[in-house]
Design an enzyme around this catalytic site. Structure first.
Site, PDB file in Angstrom:
ATOM      1  N   TYR A  33       0.833  -1.203   0.000  1.00 10.52           N
ATOM      2  CA  TYR A  33       0.000   0.000   0.000  1.00 10.52           C
ATOM      3  C   TYR A  33       0.865   1.250   0.000  1.00 10.52           C
ATOM      4  O   TYR A  33       2.087   1.180   0.217  1.00 10.52           O
ATOM      5  CB  TYR A  33      -0.935   0.001   1.216  1.00 10.52           C
ATOM      6  CG  TYR A  33      -0.267   0.306   2.535  1.00 10.52           C
ATOM      7  CD1 TYR A  33       0.552  -0.637   3.163  1.00 10.52           C
ATOM      8  CD2 TYR A  33      -0.430   1.551   3.160  1.00 10.52           C
ATOM      9  CE1 TYR A  33       1.168  -0.350   4.371  1.00 10.52           C
ATOM     10  CE2 TYR A  33       0.175   1.836   4.367  1.00 10.52           C
ATOM     11  CZ  TYR A  33       0.970   0.883   4.972  1.00 10.52           C
ATOM     12  OH  TYR A  33       1.584   1.169   6.167  1.00 10.52           O
ATOM     13  N   LYS A 149       6.543  -1.977   1.874  1.00  8.68           N
ATOM     14  CA  LYS A 149       5.356  -1.401   2.511  1.00  8.68           C
ATOM     15  C   LYS A 149       4.171  -2.348   2.337  1.00  8.68           C
ATOM     16  O   LYS A 149       3.263  -2.106   1.540  1.00  8.68           O
ATOM     17  CB  LYS A 149       5.070  -0.016   1.915  1.00  8.68           C
ATOM     18  CG  LYS A 149       4.230   0.843   2.821  1.00  8.68           C
ATOM     19  CD  LYS A 149       4.330   2.292   2.439  1.00  8.68           C
ATOM     20  CE  LYS A 149       3.303   3.148   3.154  1.00  8.68           C
ATOM     21  NZ  LYS A 149       3.356   3.065   4.616  1.00  8.68           N
TER      22      LYS A 149
HETATM   23  N1  PMP Z   1       7.493   3.805   8.885  1.00  5.78           N
HETATM   24  C1  PMP Z   1       6.340   3.115   8.894  1.00  5.78           C
HETATM   25  C2  PMP Z   1       6.294   1.777   9.545  1.00  5.78           C
HETATM   26  C3  PMP Z   1       5.181   3.659   8.289  1.00  5.78           C
HETATM   27  O1  PMP Z   1       4.030   2.964   8.271  1.00  5.78           O
HETATM   28  C4  PMP Z   1       5.246   4.953   7.711  1.00  5.78           C
HETATM   29  C5  PMP Z   1       4.016   5.580   7.120  1.00  5.78           C
HETATM   30  N2  PMP Z   1       3.755   5.100   5.845  1.00  5.78           N
HETATM   31  C6  PMP Z   1       6.475   5.631   7.725  1.00  5.78           C
HETATM   32  C7  PMP Z   1       7.577   5.028   8.323  1.00  5.78           C
HETATM   33  C8  PMP Z   1       6.610   7.002   7.104  1.00  5.78           C
HETATM   34  O2  PMP Z   1       6.541   6.948   5.709  1.00  5.78           O
HETATM   35  P1  PMP Z   1       6.004   8.159   4.829  1.00  5.78           P
HETATM   36  O3  PMP Z   1       6.810   9.368   5.204  1.00  5.78           O
HETATM   37  O4  PMP Z   1       6.227   7.731   3.427  1.00  5.78           O
HETATM   38  O5  PMP Z   1       4.554   8.327   5.165  1.00  5.78           O
END
Ligand code: PMP
Length: 299
Positions: A33, A149
């Protein structure tokens, strides 16, 4: 106004949006996702989210469901149909629908795509950032491939629930060596006594956050010292400042970890400056308008 979701080629009322019970994301968490911020009706950092999505799909050998441009059209269309000015779009791609067997479907099936959107309360987020938030720590129990992710988020769910029950906003994972990896849905940062920004390396064990990358770039252009290295919970507790980054929280100062005050217990000056400049840069598509502002706000 009724909400609209995109499900496998169709825009449908959110309340009726459904996937098949044999969707592999439902059965095995076999999907990935992205969460992309929408600000003033525009997608923020779309290119980086698309790049990370493609990487996640590649790592799991899930086919790209459609071209990047078409996917961008769907994301924007879902945001538009839901009249999102400030909020997020959520995109999920699963390996598809197939009879339940652990191995990949053979022959392969079409990946399943779901896109939803929702508003965020910007004023509440600003109030939260101005005050700073509390985090609690939990043991790192996740698998070694959190750089992908994937929708397999059970440890993150439990961590966030632990935070909520402790009256905190986020949970930080701390590994068996006492090192902070990241938050349940954010990257974790500290600022040392010497004003050095520190966050864990984004290879194995940490997700390469899009906001994290943005903050690294903004910090470089502001001339701030930055180290990508592991750090312990002990070091974090003694830090001058701490903050978290994510698409939904941008840069949010952290003022308490496990009930202990960080710095003077108020949102840190560098954290606040980075929030300001990161938002500014994101809205300008990566450009920084006033590179000296951080120095001025550092007080
Ligand atoms: N680490 C984790 C485990 C996350 O779920 C997220 C949020 N997606 C992030 C870091 C931060 O990523 P981003 O800046 O792309 O939202």
């Amino acid at each position: 106004m009724s909400r609209i979701a995109y499900v496998n080629g169709h825009y449908v009322p959110h309340r009726d949006a459904a996937v098949h019970i044999e969707d592999r994301a439902y059965q095995f968490a076999d999907g990935v996702y992205e969460v992309c911020e929408v600000r003033a009706g525009r997608l923020i950092d779309e290119r980086r989210h698309m790049e990370r999505l493609k990487r996640s799909l590649r790592e799991l050998r899930i086919a790209e469901p459609m071209g990047e441009a078409s996917l961008g059209v769907v994301l924007r269309e879902v945001a538009r149909r839901n009249r999102i000015r400030d909020g997020i779009v959520y995109l999920q791609v699963s390996r598809g629908v197939a009879p339940r067997n652990h191995g990949f479907p053979d022959p392969a099936v079409r990946p399943a795509v779901v896109v939803t959107a929702r508003r965020l309360d910007i004023a509440a987020a600003e109030r939260r950032a101005a005050k700073g938030v509390a985090v609690v720590t939990v043991p790192e129990t996740r698998w070694a491939r959190v750089d992908i992710k994937s929708v397999s988020l059970l440890p993150n769910v439990l961590a966030k629930q632990a935070a909520t029950e402790a009256g905190a906003f986020e949970a930080w994972f701390v590994d068996a060596d006492g090192l902070v990896t990241e938050g349940s849905s954010s990257n974790a940062w500290i600022v040392t006594a010497e004003d050095v920004l520190v966050t864990a390396p984004a290879d194995l064990g940490v997700l390469r956050g899009v906001t994290r990358t943005l903050v690294v770039e903004v910090a470089a252009r502001l001339g701030l010292a930055f180290q990508e290295r592991r750090y312990s919970l002990k070091e974090a507790l003694a830090a001058k400042e701490a903050f978290m980054t994510s698409a939904t929280s941008l840069v949010t100062p952290i003022v308490k970890v496990d009930g202990q005050m960080i710095g003077d217990g108020r949102a840190g000056a560098l954290s606040r400056a980075l929030r300001f400049h990161s938002r500014d840069a994101a809205e300008r598509g990566g450009e920084l308008s006033s590179p000296r502002m951080a120095v001025l706000t550092k007080d």
